[in-house]
Motif scaffolding. Structure first.
Motif, PDB file in Angstrom:
ATOM      1  N   THR A 113       2.272  -0.209 -11.440  1.00  0.00           N
ATOM      2  CA  THR A 113       1.566   1.070 -11.329  1.00  0.00           C
ATOM      3  C   THR A 113       2.571   2.189 -11.104  1.00  0.00           C
ATOM      4  OG1 THR A 113      -0.378   0.003 -10.356  1.00  0.00           O
ATOM      5  CG2 THR A 113      -0.150   2.373 -10.016  1.00  0.00           C
ATOM      6  N   MET A 114       2.389   3.273 -11.824  1.00  0.00           N
ATOM      7  CA  MET A 114       3.231   4.452 -11.623  1.00  0.00           C
ATOM      8  C   MET A 114       2.492   5.461 -10.754  1.00  0.00           C
ATOM      9  SD  MET A 114       4.601   7.200 -14.426  1.00  0.00           S
ATOM     10  CE  MET A 114       4.968   8.886 -13.945  1.00  0.00           C
ATOM     11  N   LEU A 115       3.156   5.931  -9.696  1.00  0.00           N
ATOM     12  CA  LEU A 115       2.641   7.011  -8.851  1.00  0.00           C
ATOM     13  C   LEU A 115       3.459   8.265  -9.149  1.00  0.00           C
ATOM     14  CD1 LEU A 115       1.044   8.247  -6.448  1.00  0.00           C
ATOM     15  CD2 LEU A 115       2.839   7.334  -4.944  1.00  0.00           C
ATOM     16  N   PRO A 116       2.856   9.299  -9.740  1.00  0.00           N
ATOM     17  CA  PRO A 116       3.600  10.534  -9.992  1.00  0.00           C
ATOM     18  C   PRO A 116       3.849  11.291  -8.696  1.00  0.00           C
ATOM     19  CG  PRO A 116       1.308  10.785 -10.675  1.00  0.00           C
ATOM     20  CD  PRO A 116       1.472   9.361 -10.264  1.00  0.00           C
ATOM     21  N   ILE A 117       5.087  11.729  -8.497  1.00  0.00           N
ATOM     22  CA  ILE A 117       5.441  12.468  -7.285  1.00  0.00           C
ATOM     23  C   ILE A 117       6.155  13.763  -7.670  1.00  0.00           C
ATOM     24  CG2 ILE A 117       5.599  10.400  -5.846  1.00  0.00           C
ATOM     25  CD1 ILE A 117       8.673  10.575  -6.116  1.00  0.00           C
ATOM     26  N   HIS A 118       6.436  14.587  -6.635  1.00  0.00           N
ATOM     27  CA  HIS A 118       7.182  15.828  -6.814  1.00  0.00           C
ATOM     28  C   HIS A 118       6.363  16.865  -7.576  1.00  0.00           C
ATOM     29  CE1 HIS A 118      10.759  18.403  -7.684  1.00  0.00           C
ATOM     30  NE2 HIS A 118      11.223  17.855  -6.581  1.00  0.00           N
ATOM     31  N   TRP A 119       5.110  16.997  -7.181  1.00  0.00           N
ATOM     32  CA  TRP A 119       4.253  17.998  -7.809  1.00  0.00           C
ATOM     33  C   TRP A 119       3.103  18.316  -6.867  1.00  0.00           C
ATOM     34  CZ3 TRP A 119      -0.878  17.777  -9.957  1.00  0.00           C
ATOM     35  CH2 TRP A 119      -1.544  16.568  -9.713  1.00  0.00           C
ATOM     36  N   GLY A 120       2.442  19.441  -7.102  1.00  0.00           N
ATOM     37  CA  GLY A 120       1.180  19.753  -6.436  1.00  0.00           C
ATOM     38  C   GLY A 120       1.275  20.376  -5.064  1.00  0.00           C
ATOM     39  N   THR A 121       2.410  20.245  -4.372  1.00  0.00           N
ATOM     40  CA  THR A 121       2.509  20.679  -2.977  1.00  0.00           C
ATOM     41  C   THR A 121       3.253  21.994  -2.814  1.00  0.00           C
ATOM     42  OG1 THR A 121       2.460  18.363  -2.261  1.00  0.00           O
ATOM     43  CG2 THR A 121       3.294  19.973  -0.674  1.00  0.00           C
ATOM     44  N   PHE A 122       4.299  22.204  -3.610  1.00  0.00           N
ATOM     45  CA  PHE A 122       5.085  23.429  -3.543  1.00  0.00           C
ATOM     46  C   PHE A 122       5.193  24.036  -4.944  1.00  0.00           C
ATOM     47  CE2 PHE A 122       6.861  20.769  -0.072  1.00  0.00           C
ATOM     48  CZ  PHE A 122       6.611  21.625   1.002  1.00  0.00           C
TER      49      PHE A 122
ATOM     50  N   ARG B 155       0.849  -1.185   0.000  1.00  0.00           N
ATOM     51  CA  ARG B 155       0.000   0.000   0.000  1.00  0.00           C
ATOM     52  C   ARG B 155       0.889   1.241   0.000  1.00  0.00           C
ATOM     53  NH1 ARG B 155      -4.215  -0.430   4.412  1.00  0.00           N
ATOM     54  NH2 ARG B 155      -2.485  -0.009   5.832  1.00  0.00           N
ATOM     55  N   LEU B 156       0.502   2.232  -0.798  1.00  0.00           N
ATOM     56  CA  LEU B 156       1.220   3.498  -0.864  1.00  0.00           C
ATOM     57  C   LEU B 156       0.296   4.628  -0.440  1.00  0.00           C
ATOM     58  CD1 LEU B 156       3.023   3.170  -4.346  1.00  0.00           C
ATOM     59  CD2 LEU B 156       3.889   2.480  -2.087  1.00  0.00           C
ATOM     60  N   THR B 157       0.842   5.579   0.301  1.00  0.00           N
ATOM     61  CA  THR B 157       0.104   6.789   0.664  1.00  0.00           C
ATOM     62  C   THR B 157       0.978   7.981   0.318  1.00  0.00           C
ATOM     63  OG1 THR B 157      -0.933   5.623   2.524  1.00  0.00           O
ATOM     64  CG2 THR B 157      -1.138   8.014   2.475  1.00  0.00           C
ATOM     65  N   TRP B 158       0.573   8.710  -0.720  1.00  0.00           N
ATOM     66  CA  TRP B 158       1.288   9.915  -1.128  1.00  0.00           C
ATOM     67  C   TRP B 158       0.895  11.044  -0.200  1.00  0.00           C
ATOM     68  CZ3 TRP B 158      -0.651  14.041  -4.782  1.00  0.00           C
ATOM     69  CH2 TRP B 158       0.362  14.947  -5.123  1.00  0.00           C
ATOM     70  N   MET B 159       1.855  11.606   0.512  1.00  0.00           N
ATOM     71  CA  MET B 159       1.591  12.688   1.458  1.00  0.00           C
ATOM     72  C   MET B 159       1.744  14.068   0.819  1.00  0.00           C
ATOM     73  SD  MET B 159       0.731  11.135   4.194  1.00  0.00           S
ATOM     74  CE  MET B 159       0.880   9.515   4.960  1.00  0.00           C
ATOM     75  N   GLY B 160       2.088  14.098  -0.459  1.00  0.00           N
ATOM     76  CA  GLY B 160       2.358  15.334  -1.170  1.00  0.00           C
ATOM     77  C   GLY B 160       3.832  15.428  -1.523  1.00  0.00           C
ATOM     78  N   HIS B 161       4.130  16.128  -2.627  1.00  0.00           N
ATOM     79  CA  HIS B 161       5.481  16.295  -3.143  1.00  0.00           C
ATOM     80  C   HIS B 161       6.126  14.910  -3.333  1.00  0.00           C
ATOM     81  CE1 HIS B 161       8.502  18.946  -4.537  1.00  0.00           C
ATOM     82  NE2 HIS B 161       9.433  18.502  -3.694  1.00  0.00           N
ATOM     83  N   SER B 162       7.281  14.648  -2.714  1.00  0.00           N
ATOM     84  CA  SER B 162       7.932  13.340  -2.881  1.00  0.00           C
ATOM     85  C   SER B 162       7.801  12.455  -1.658  1.00  0.00           C
ATOM     86  CB  SER B 162       9.421  13.540  -3.201  1.00  0.00           C
ATOM     87  OG  SER B 162       9.578  14.170  -4.440  1.00  0.00           O
TER      88      SER B 162
ATOM     89  N   PHE C  52      14.855  28.813   6.143  1.00  0.00           N
ATOM     90  CA  PHE C  52      14.326  29.917   6.936  1.00  0.00           C
ATOM     91  C   PHE C  52      12.819  29.771   7.130  1.00  0.00           C
ATOM     92  CE2 PHE C  52      17.714  31.525   4.076  1.00  0.00           C
ATOM     93  CZ  PHE C  52      18.725  31.611   5.023  1.00  0.00           C
ATOM     94  N   PRO C  53      12.299  30.015   8.320  1.00  0.00           N
ATOM     95  CA  PRO C  53      10.863  29.873   8.566  1.00  0.00           C
ATOM     96  C   PRO C  53      10.032  31.005   7.970  1.00  0.00           C
ATOM     97  CG  PRO C  53      11.966  30.663  10.546  1.00  0.00           C
ATOM     98  CD  PRO C  53      13.048  30.346   9.565  1.00  0.00           C
ATOM     99  N   PHE C  54      10.677  32.073   7.512  1.00  0.00           N
ATOM    100  CA  PHE C  54       9.957  33.254   7.029  1.00  0.00           C
ATOM    101  C   PHE C  54      10.027  33.425   5.519  1.00  0.00           C
ATOM    102  CE2 PHE C  54      14.246  34.272   8.413  1.00  0.00           C
ATOM    103  CZ  PHE C  54      14.792  34.832   7.278  1.00  0.00           C
ATOM    104  N   ALA C  55      10.723  32.542   4.814  1.00  0.00           N
ATOM    105  CA  ALA C  55      10.877  32.691   3.366  1.00  0.00           C
ATOM    106  C   ALA C  55      10.992  31.321   2.727  1.00  0.00           C
ATOM    107  CB  ALA C  55      12.111  33.528   3.041  1.00  0.00           C
ATOM    108  N   GLY C  56      10.750  31.290   1.434  1.00  0.00           N
ATOM    109  CA  GLY C  56      10.866  30.036   0.708  1.00  0.00           C
ATOM    110  C   GLY C  56       9.513  29.451   0.376  1.00  0.00           C
ATOM    111  N   PRO C  57       9.485  28.449  -0.495  1.00  0.00           N
ATOM    112  CA  PRO C  57       8.226  27.867  -0.960  1.00  0.00           C
ATOM    113  C   PRO C  57       7.373  27.331   0.189  1.00  0.00           C
ATOM    114  CG  PRO C  57      10.046  27.132  -2.308  1.00  0.00           C
ATOM    115  CD  PRO C  57      10.649  27.844  -1.149  1.00  0.00           C
ATOM    116  N   LYS C  58       6.128  27.762   0.219  1.00  0.00           N
ATOM    117  CA  LYS C  58       5.202  27.382   1.276  1.00  0.00           C
ATOM    118  C   LYS C  58       4.215  26.347   0.755  1.00  0.00           C
ATOM    119  CE  LYS C  58       2.262  29.560   4.790  1.00  0.00           C
ATOM    120  NZ  LYS C  58       1.654  30.832   5.240  1.00  0.00           N
ATOM    121  N   ARG C  59       3.738  25.512   1.645  1.00  0.00           N
ATOM    122  CA  ARG C  59       2.787  24.471   1.261  1.00  0.00           C
ATOM    123  C   ARG C  59       1.546  25.053   0.584  1.00  0.00           C
ATOM    124  NH1 ARG C  59       2.823  19.501   2.731  1.00  0.00           N
ATOM    125  NH2 ARG C  59       4.627  18.782   3.909  1.00  0.00           N
ATOM    126  N   LEU C  60       1.065  24.346  -0.434  1.00  0.00           N
ATOM    127  CA  LEU C  60      -0.199  24.679  -1.082  1.00  0.00           C
ATOM    128  C   LEU C  60      -1.350  23.850  -0.529  1.00  0.00           C
ATOM    129  CD1 LEU C  60       1.087  24.944  -4.755  1.00  0.00           C
ATOM    130  CD2 LEU C  60       0.719  26.793  -3.126  1.00  0.00           C
TER     131      LEU C  60
END
Length: 417
Positions: free
Chosen positions: A307-316, A97-104, A128-136
């Protein structure tokens, strides 16, 4: 000055904790002996440009253009699946069983064991907690609610794959960490005991809790400090149990080595393949959805197996392409190849190769300018078991994590994804 300590150790002591640590001592000597280390740096299996090609001026025009910026974020809050501890505590009927939590980040339950790939539970992939890509979207499951994890697997040391707060939380458990050569220096600085590290070069294997974990080649780069010394390796991973085999690509550009990995370790019941944060400005270190599907087929001996699970997308938000483009591209590539692809909403567990594997484009109602943009957040069908979870969608331009050296990145000098 007489009696003062050398400048370099003093500067190292001031280094932010999130930058991790440089390999030294026996670890550095092992790195220098690696067949994949030459001219003072780790080398890719085939040539790869880690600095952006093309004009920075043209890139900036694309990146900061208002319409393009809006399309890089969802137009409405992204729902997450309300995964429960009881649900995850029930063994998968198929043994996988796979559970994609987002990104990779993926929780893989395989033959009675639990493997957590590239766990990033932090709010930003940044030092840094004040800059950089934030969760979507929010994290689907609190880290403490996952239950026992037998092994944490890290693909490389970029901030969107190796997250300081997440690792510090996991350091307090008894899980083992399987990491590429050199990455152990970061983890030891953050409190992971050396006896819980399995630090591997490409094509080396460690046995953990009855599983075989093999670090396999990838085409990428590394680094999270002000000076990127390329002294930590990047890897894809093969995990084999008694009955099942799975593959996690980490971050990589397309290269012929997928066929070799498939011939040596495949075929796989499931592959987790990077299909996001690509750009024509860095074509060698990330795959497009079409290249990701080609890699999946190569790993399966050229036939649409598993089965292919696409990862590294959608979260940041990490690249110039529209937020939904990786999903749409993967769906089209799978249909063209006749391959099975799983398209779970973040947090939705599924068993590859079964009728329950989700295959519908869940993201379409949330695309900027689409149906969701004109009104309230739509409610997904109860039959899908999906509950929209409120989350603020940032329209800010990120301090990018995914881009190669020389372009806006996860931190000031040299970090990528």
């Amino acid at each position: 000055m007489t009696g003062s300590s050398p400048l370099r150790p003093r500067l190292r002591a001031l280094r932010p904790e999130a930058f991790g640590a440089d390999p030294s001592g026996a670890r550095l000597e092992r790195i220098r002996r690696s067949p994949n280390f030459a001219d003072g740096v780790f080398q890719n299996p085939v040539g790869a440009r880690t600095r952006p090609s093309g004009s920075m001026k043209e890139f900036a025009k694309i990146y900061f253009q208002k319409e393009q910026r809006l399309r890089r974020s969802p137009g409405a809050p992204i729902p997450v699946y309300p995964t429960t501890l009881a649900e995850l505590a029930k063994p998968p009927a198929s043994g996988l069983r796979l559970t994609w939590m987002g990104h990779s980040s993926v929780l893989a339950e395989i033959d009675g064991r639990r493997v957590l790939f590239d766990p990033v539970w932090g709010e930003r992939c940044s030092p840094f907690p004040f800059a950089g890509p934030k969760r979507l979207h929010p994290v689907p499951v609190p880290l403490a609610s996952l239950g026992k994890v037998d092994v944490v697997v890290i693909s490389h040391d970029h901030y969107d794959h190796l997250d300081l707060p997440t690792i510090k939380d996991l350091a307090g458990t008894d899980t083992v960490f399987a990491v590429p050569l050199g990455v152990g220096a970061h983890l030891e600085r953050w409190g992971v005991p050396a006896d819980r590290l399995r630090e591997l070069d490409w094509n080396e294997t460690a046995k953990v809790a009855g599983l075989s974990l093999t670090a396999t080649p990838a085409r990428h780069f590394c680094g999270r400090g002000l000076r990127n010394q390329q002294h930590t390796l990047w890897a894809s991973w093969v995990v084999a149990g008694d009955e099942h085999r799975i593959y996690h690509s980490g971050d990589t550009g397309y290269f012929p080595g997928f066929k070799e990995i498939g011939a040596e370790h495949g075929p796989f019941d499931a592959t987790m393949i990077q299909i996001g944060a690509y750009s024509e400005y860095w074509p060698d270190i990330h795959m497009t959805p079409e290249e990701g599907m080609r890699a999946h087929l190569d790993l399966q001996g050229g036939v649409p197996h598993g089965t292919m699970l696409p990862i590294h997308w959608g979260t940041f938000n990490l690249a110039p392409h529209p937020w939904d483009e990786p999903g749409e591209g993967t769906l089209a590539a799978a249909e063209g190849a006749g391959a099975a692809v799983a398209l779970p909403i973040p947090g939705q567990p599924f068993e590859p190769g079964t009728a329950e594997a989700p295959a519908k484009p869940w993201w379409r109602p949330f695309v900027a300018g689409g149906p969701a943009a004109a009104g309230p957040t739509p409610t997904l069908a109860p039959a899908q078991g999906l509950t929209p979870a409120p989350v603020s969608v940032s329209a800010s331009v990120p301090v990018a994590v995914e881009q190669p050296q020389g372009m806006a990145r996860e931190e000031p000098e040299a970090v990528g994804s």
